[in-house]
Scaffold this motif. Structure first.
Motif, short mmCIF file in Angstrom:
data_model
loop_
_atom_site.label_atom_id
_atom_site.label_comp_id
_atom_site.label_asym_id
_atom_site.label_seq_id
_atom_site.Cartn_x
_atom_site.Cartn_y
_atom_site.Cartn_z
N PHE A 1 6.97 11.77 -9.55
CA PHE A 1 6.05 12.79 -10.07
C PHE A 1 5.31 12.24 -11.28
CE2 PHE A 1 5.21 16.20 -13.13
CZ PHE A 1 4.51 17.12 -12.35
N VAL A 2 4.01 12.55 -11.36
CA VAL A 2 3.20 12.13 -12.51
C VAL A 2 2.44 13.33 -13.06
CG1 VAL A 2 1.24 10.73 -13.30
CG2 VAL A 2 2.93 9.74 -11.71
N GLY A 3 2.62 13.59 -14.36
CA GLY A 3 1.83 14.62 -15.03
C GLY A 3 0.53 14.00 -15.51
N VAL A 4 -0.56 14.36 -14.88
CA VAL A 4 -1.86 13.71 -15.10
C VAL A 4 -2.59 14.30 -16.30
CG1 VAL A 4 -4.14 13.30 -14.09
CG2 VAL A 4 -2.08 13.07 -12.67
N HIS A 5 -3.14 13.41 -17.13
CA HIS A 5 -4.00 13.84 -18.24
C HIS A 5 -5.42 13.99 -17.70
CE1 HIS A 5 -6.26 13.76 -22.01
NE2 HIS A 5 -5.12 13.98 -22.65
N HIS A 6 -5.99 15.19 -17.88
CA HIS A 6 -7.28 15.51 -17.26
C HIS A 6 -8.41 14.57 -17.72
CE1 HIS A 6 -10.19 18.03 -15.23
NE2 HIS A 6 -10.88 18.19 -16.35
N SER B 1 0.83 -1.21 0.00
CA SER B 1 0.00 0.00 0.00
C SER B 1 0.87 1.26 0.00
CB SER B 1 -0.90 0.01 1.24
OG SER B 1 -1.69 1.17 1.28
N PHE B 2 0.46 2.25 -0.81
CA PHE B 2 1.15 3.53 -0.83
C PHE B 2 0.12 4.65 -0.98
CE2 PHE B 2 1.02 2.07 -5.23
CZ PHE B 2 0.64 3.20 -5.95
N CYS B 3 0.54 5.89 -0.71
CA CYS B 3 -0.36 7.04 -0.75
C CYS B 3 0.18 8.11 -1.70
CB CYS B 3 -0.53 7.65 0.65
SG CYS B 3 -1.33 6.55 1.83
N VAL B 4 -0.72 8.81 -2.35
CA VAL B 4 -0.31 9.86 -3.28
C VAL B 4 -1.08 11.14 -3.00
CG1 VAL B 4 0.18 8.15 -5.08
CG2 VAL B 4 -2.02 9.32 -5.07
N LEU B 5 -0.46 12.24 -3.37
CA LEU B 5 -1.12 13.55 -3.35
C LEU B 5 -1.49 13.90 -4.78
CD1 LEU B 5 -1.87 16.46 -2.35
CD2 LEU B 5 0.57 17.02 -2.58
N GLY B 6 -2.76 14.24 -5.01
CA GLY B 6 -3.20 14.66 -6.33
C GLY B 6 -3.64 16.11 -6.31
N ILE B 7 -3.26 16.88 -7.32
CA ILE B 7 -3.58 18.31 -7.40
C ILE B 7 -4.29 18.59 -8.71
CG2 ILE B 7 -2.66 20.66 -7.44
CD1 ILE B 7 -0.26 19.64 -5.82
N GLU B 8 -5.38 19.36 -8.66
CA GLU B 8 -6.17 19.70 -9.84
C GLU B 8 -6.43 21.21 -9.90
OE1 GLU B 8 -8.95 20.45 -12.75
OE2 GLU B 8 -7.65 18.70 -12.58
N SER B 9 -6.08 21.83 -11.05
CA SER B 9 -6.34 23.27 -11.22
C SER B 9 -6.56 23.59 -12.70
CB SER B 9 -5.15 24.09 -10.68
OG SER B 9 -3.99 23.89 -11.48
N SER B 10 -7.20 22.69 -13.43
CA SER B 10 -7.31 22.84 -14.87
C SER B 10 -8.29 23.92 -15.31
CB SER B 10 -7.71 21.51 -15.52
OG SER B 10 -9.02 21.13 -15.10
N ILE C 1 3.54 12.24 -6.03
CA ILE C 1 2.73 13.45 -6.27
C ILE C 1 2.32 13.48 -7.74
CG2 ILE C 1 2.75 15.98 -6.35
CD1 ILE C 1 4.79 15.87 -4.03
N GLY C 2 1.02 13.71 -7.97
CA GLY C 2 0.51 13.83 -9.32
C GLY C 2 -0.26 15.13 -9.47
N VAL C 3 -0.18 15.75 -10.65
CA VAL C 3 -0.86 17.02 -10.87
C VAL C 3 -1.34 17.07 -12.32
CG1 VAL C 3 1.33 18.16 -11.40
CG2 VAL C 3 -0.64 19.54 -10.75
N THR C 4 -2.52 17.64 -12.52
CA THR C 4 -3.08 17.78 -13.86
C THR C 4 -2.23 18.74 -14.69
OG1 THR C 4 -5.31 17.44 -12.98
CG2 THR C 4 -5.14 18.36 -15.19
N VAL C 5 -1.82 18.29 -15.88
CA VAL C 5 -0.99 19.13 -16.76
C VAL C 5 -1.67 19.44 -18.09
CG1 VAL C 5 1.17 18.33 -15.73
CG2 VAL C 5 0.23 17.11 -17.71
N GLY C 6 -2.89 18.95 -18.31
CA GLY C 6 -3.62 19.27 -19.52
C GLY C 6 -4.60 18.16 -19.85
N PRO C 7 -5.56 18.45 -20.73
CA PRO C 7 -5.87 19.77 -21.29
C PRO C 7 -6.62 20.65 -20.29
CG PRO C 7 -7.43 18.15 -22.10
CD PRO C 7 -6.43 17.39 -21.28
N GLY C 8 -6.68 21.95 -20.59
CA GLY C 8 -7.35 22.89 -19.70
C GLY C 8 -6.91 24.31 -20.01
#
Length: 518
Positions: A248-253, A142-151, A218-225
């Protein structure tokens, strides 16, 4: 800086563009035929500078009366030739681009057909060669991640465990900010993201009783938006990943929306629950690949065949407006509050109306494909509303009675969803015949609409061979941090991560052409 002016004759006055002091102006003229052209000295005055045409030349300079014969200056002649060739190449490129754009007329938007510089394909051309560019957590446990969204217009963050349990989340809504403008104002949205991002991330960590050191990735939305909004979240995610040395993961929205349908339903509201001992990181999913996805949101309307993480095949999409855009524009037409999105406002009003009271056309009846179009329906709604205004003796649709507006809203919603049923039904037949698929994910902001859920559920069950339909809870259909966190989990489990330093954001970010054709 150099400006250029053209004249028909050496005997005419030349009026170049206005120029500030110190700017050099070159005037190219075509002298009239003359036997004395070789000795012709012609002066003119441009602004406060004297210009003289040199003998046997077509170039003027600003040397206050002096002249230069460029026929003896090979450097100048070479420069002119290079500029001429550059202009030809630019014109050629423009024509080629125009020809390419013409080929896209009548085809669905936001689909990679070779016209996009940046596309999404984390697994490479075959969708299987994933690379952990910034490392991985131990995915065997088991592991934990932080996700960030600002699209777009809401700032979200969430802490999620790899089994799909949301441990803590936070969301800063911007509805009140954009309400008075009738839609999202990018500059205001960016400022609000900048103001809220630190607090939202810290709040998500606090709600999970964790610190950033406890997070495994850590993952964060990088597009589209909206690019300026995406950049706020991306900068925060990159900063944390580099400072604390986290994968780090660049998330596809859009992928994040799709993958939300795979979260086990028992995890939605089971905060801080213990993970089952026999549950592996990739075993417990609500639905498995391949499956069909209907993505309906404020900016997109697509039907996709989902073959794996990062691997999607395009079946149908909108030619113009998305379903969410059509709802927003109808809401504004009727004078409804759109701060929280036009969809919920129209849905609420439609409950009081008769869906068959206003006659509206079903779009694309003659096209036997799976594409959508809502621009024509939007216009038909406006014309119908204006007709009712004339009948009622009012100037604007927003001045109509509640009953009239409810009938318009209900009729629009009915036809908009009927259009979805027809196109999606055709796509379901195709996917079942070609790949044996019988599972459907309905995702995106419009998937929160209860009427749409009910009608699509009927579409799935009332078949000779019934389909299973998976839809996230309404609060997880709209943009929030949990979607970025879960997409990060899915990427990490298949062995994929990105380099945080220098990672860019993309306003347009379609799934890769090579992936589509696989």
């Amino acid at each position: 800086m150099t400006f250029t002016a053209l004249a028909l004759s050496a005997t005419r006055w030349i009026r170049p563009m206005m120029s500030p002091p110190g700017v050099v102006v070159h005037a190219f003229v075509t002298p009239l035929p003359s036997k004395n052209n070789a000795v012709l000295q012609q002066h003119c005055r441009i602004g406060t500078l004297n210009y003289r045409m040199a003998p046997s030349t077509r170039r003027w300079n600003s040397s206050l009366g002096s002249s230069t014969n460029i026929h003896g200056n090979n450097d100048d002649a070479s420069t002119i030739d290079k500029e001429r060739e550059a202009r030809k190449e630019k014109k050629k490129a423009f024509k080629a681009g125009r020809a390419k754009r013409r080929k896209l007329i009548g085809l669905a938007k936001a689909v990679d057909r070779g016209q996009f510089q940046n596309t999404y394909s984390p697994g490479g051309p075959d969708g299987k060669n994933f690379v952990a560019k910034s490392g991985l957590p131990d995915v065997g446990k088991s592991f934990c991640v932080l996700g960030i969204e600002s699209s777009c217009d809401d700032t979200g963050a969430a802490i999620m465990r790899s089994d799909g349990t949301i441990l803590g989340e936070s969301l800063a809504s911007q509805h009140a900010i954009h309400e008075q403008w009738g839609g999202v104002v990018p500059g205001l949205a960016k400022a609000a993201h900048e103001e809220n991002i630190d607090r939202v991330v810290q709040s998500a960590l606090s709600n999970a009783n964790m610190s950033i050191e406890d997070v495994d990735a850590i993952g964060v939305t990088v597009g589209p938006g909206l690019e300026i909004c995406l950049r706020v979240g991306c900068n925060k995610g990159r900063e944390l990943a580099m400072k604390y040395n986290k994968p780090f993961v660049g998330v596809h929205h859009l992928e994040a929306h799709i993958l939300m349908a795979r979260i086990p339903s028992d995890k939605y509201n089971n905060n801080n629950s213990e993970q089952s001992q026999d549950e592996t990181q990739s075993s417990n999913r609500a639905m498995n690949f391949p499956f069909l996805a209907l993505l309906v949101s404020g900016g997109h309307c697509q039907i996709l065949k989902c073959l794996g993480v990062g691997k999607y095949s395009f079946i149908g999409g909108t030619l113009d407006d998305s379903l969410g855009e059509a709802f927003d524009k109808t809401a504004r037409l009727l004078g409804l509050p759109v701060g929280g999105g036009g969809g919920p406002a129209v849905e609420a009003l439609a409950k009081d109306g008769d869906p068959k009271s206003v006659t509206l056309p079903i779009p694309l009846q003659k096209r036997k494909d799976c594409d959508f179009s809502y621009a024509g329906l939007k216009t038909a709604v406006r014309l119908a509303a204006e007709k009712i205004c004339v009948e009622r003796g009012v100037e604007k649709p927003e001045e109509l009675s509640h009953e009239d507006k409810a009938n318009i809203a209900a009729s629009f919603q009915h036809i908009a969803f009927r259009h979805v049923e027809i196109r999606l039904g055709r796509a379901m037949e195709q996917a079942q015949k070609e790949d044996g698929i019988q599972t459907l994910a309905v995702v995106g902001g419009v998937a929160a609409n209860q009427e749409l859920r009910k009608r699509l559920d009927a579409l799935c069950t009332n078949r000779v061979e019934p389909w299973e339909m998976f839809v996230p809870p309404p609060r997880l259909c709209t943009d929030q941090g949990a979607m970025s966190a879960w997409a990060t989990v899915e990427r990490l489990i298949v062995g994929s991560s990105d380099v945080a330093e220098g990672h860019e954001v993309f306003a347009r970010y379609p799934f890769s052409l090579s992936t589509n054709e696989s």
